[in-house]
Design a protein around this motif. Structure first.
Motif, PDB file in Angstrom:
ATOM      1  N   ASP A   6       0.568  -0.988   5.301  1.00 17.46           N
ATOM      2  CA  ASP A   6       0.000   0.342   5.140  1.00 17.46           C
ATOM      3  C   ASP A   6      -1.524   0.207   5.216  1.00 17.46           C
ATOM      4  N   THR A  27      -0.307   4.262   9.063  1.00 20.12           N
ATOM      5  CA  THR A  27      -1.708   4.625   8.806  1.00 20.12           C
ATOM      6  C   THR A  27      -1.709   6.050   8.263  1.00 20.12           C
ATOM      7  N   ASN A  28      -2.825   6.445   7.714  1.00 17.73           N
ATOM      8  CA  ASN A  28      -2.998   7.858   7.340  1.00 17.73           C
ATOM      9  C   ASN A  28      -4.482   8.183   7.505  1.00 17.73           C
ATOM     10  N   LEU A  31      -6.910   6.128   5.347  1.00 18.40           N
ATOM     11  CA  LEU A  31      -7.027   4.710   5.746  1.00 18.40           C
ATOM     12  C   LEU A  31      -7.864   4.581   7.012  1.00 18.40           C
ATOM     13  N   PHE A 129       6.280   9.066  -1.670  1.00 20.32           N
ATOM     14  CA  PHE A 129       5.106   8.372  -2.225  1.00 20.32           C
ATOM     15  C   PHE A 129       5.368   8.031  -3.695  1.00 20.32           C
ATOM     16  N   ALA A 163       6.751   4.564   0.327  1.00 14.32           N
ATOM     17  CA  ALA A 163       5.296   4.556   0.519  1.00 14.32           C
ATOM     18  C   ALA A 163       4.576   4.646  -0.820  1.00 14.32           C
ATOM     19  N   SER A 164       3.257   4.452  -0.749  1.00 12.47           N
ATOM     20  CA  SER A 164       2.419   4.478  -1.944  1.00 12.47           C
ATOM     21  C   SER A 164       2.868   3.377  -2.920  1.00 12.47           C
ATOM     22  N   ARG A 166       2.349   0.142  -5.015  1.00 17.46           N
ATOM     23  CA  ARG A 166       1.121  -0.342  -5.675  1.00 17.46           C
ATOM     24  C   ARG A 166       1.215  -1.801  -6.116  1.00 17.46           C
ATOM     25  N   THR A 183       6.474   0.099   2.899  1.00 16.50           N
ATOM     26  CA  THR A 183       5.144  -0.037   3.500  1.00 16.50           C
ATOM     27  C   THR A 183       4.150  -0.301   2.387  1.00 16.50           C
TER      28      THR A 183
END
Ligand code: E4P
Length: 215
Positions: A6, A27-28, A31, A129, A163-164, A166, A183
């Protein structure tokens, strides 16, 4: 389980790809903004390094705008997956892009109902997320569990892309539930690998081996 990085950092993707176990990239816009370079150029480079799916997010919020941007992003390389936010206009755009054979990753998902709608719209991936849910004291992993059950009940082919993420325990929990993809930031990739007993064990083996040399 597939592992995606990610990040929009070409250097990190190169390093991850060198391990030989990198399945894709997400990607976002946040980022990409960190890289301070042309978005399309970054995507071209990433798609050359990584053969797997590379998610590129639209920044328009109308269906028409997302279609225009999504079609254009999809032309960059054959492995581009267009990332679309989970809003009404996004659901419409997802269905249309899928009809055109363009893969879609529906992002910013925070509930099982949202994931159900994305699957109905033909999303290739749904991105819940989990870290951002944990941040507001909701159990992010429960959403993954619920989506897994719902998708399995109806045989939805949409892949659950956690996603997200940590920390490494997020990956373990997601794998136990049977999520399709995790990711993660490059740092978490490294953390998954590291164990102090591995380092200590290797040091002892090498020290013992050295002590036998020259005898
Ligand atoms: C996923 O596709 C997103 O890019 C990402 O995982 C968001 O993570 P964050 O909540 O750490 O920003």
């Amino acid at each position: 389980m597939k592992f995606f990085l990610d990040t929009a950092s070409v250097a990190e993707i190169r390093e991850g790809a060198a391990l030989g176990i990198l399945d894709g990239v997400t990607t976002n816009p946040s980022l990409v903004a960190k890289e301070k370079r042309d978005f399309r150029k970054i995507l071209e480079e990433i798609c050359e390094i990584c053969e797997g799916p590379v998610s590129a997010e639209v920044t328009e919020v109308t269906c028409e705008g997302m279609l225009r941007e999504g079609r254009s992003l999809a032309k960059i390389a054959g492995n581009i997956v267009v990332k679309i936010p989970l809003i009404k206009e996004g659901i419409k755009a997802c269905r249309i892009l899928r009809g055109e054979g363009i893969k879609v990753n529906v992002t910013l998902c925070f509930s099982p109902n949202q994931a159900l709608l994305a699957a109905k719209a033909g999303a290739s991936y749904i991105s819940p997320f989990i870290g951002r849910l944990d941040d507001i004291s909701q159990e992010g992993m429960q959403v993954i569990q619920d989506i897994r059950q719902i998708y399995d009940n109806y045989n939805f082919p949409t892949e659950i892309l956690v996603a997200s993420i940590r920390h490494p325990m997020h990956v373990v929990e997601a794998a136990k539930i049977g999520a399709d993809v995790a990711t993660m930031p490059f740092k978490v990739f490294d953390q998954m690998l590291a164990h102090p007993l591995t380092d200590a064990g290797l040091k002892k083996f090498l020290d013992d081996w050295k002590s036998t040399q020259g005898k």
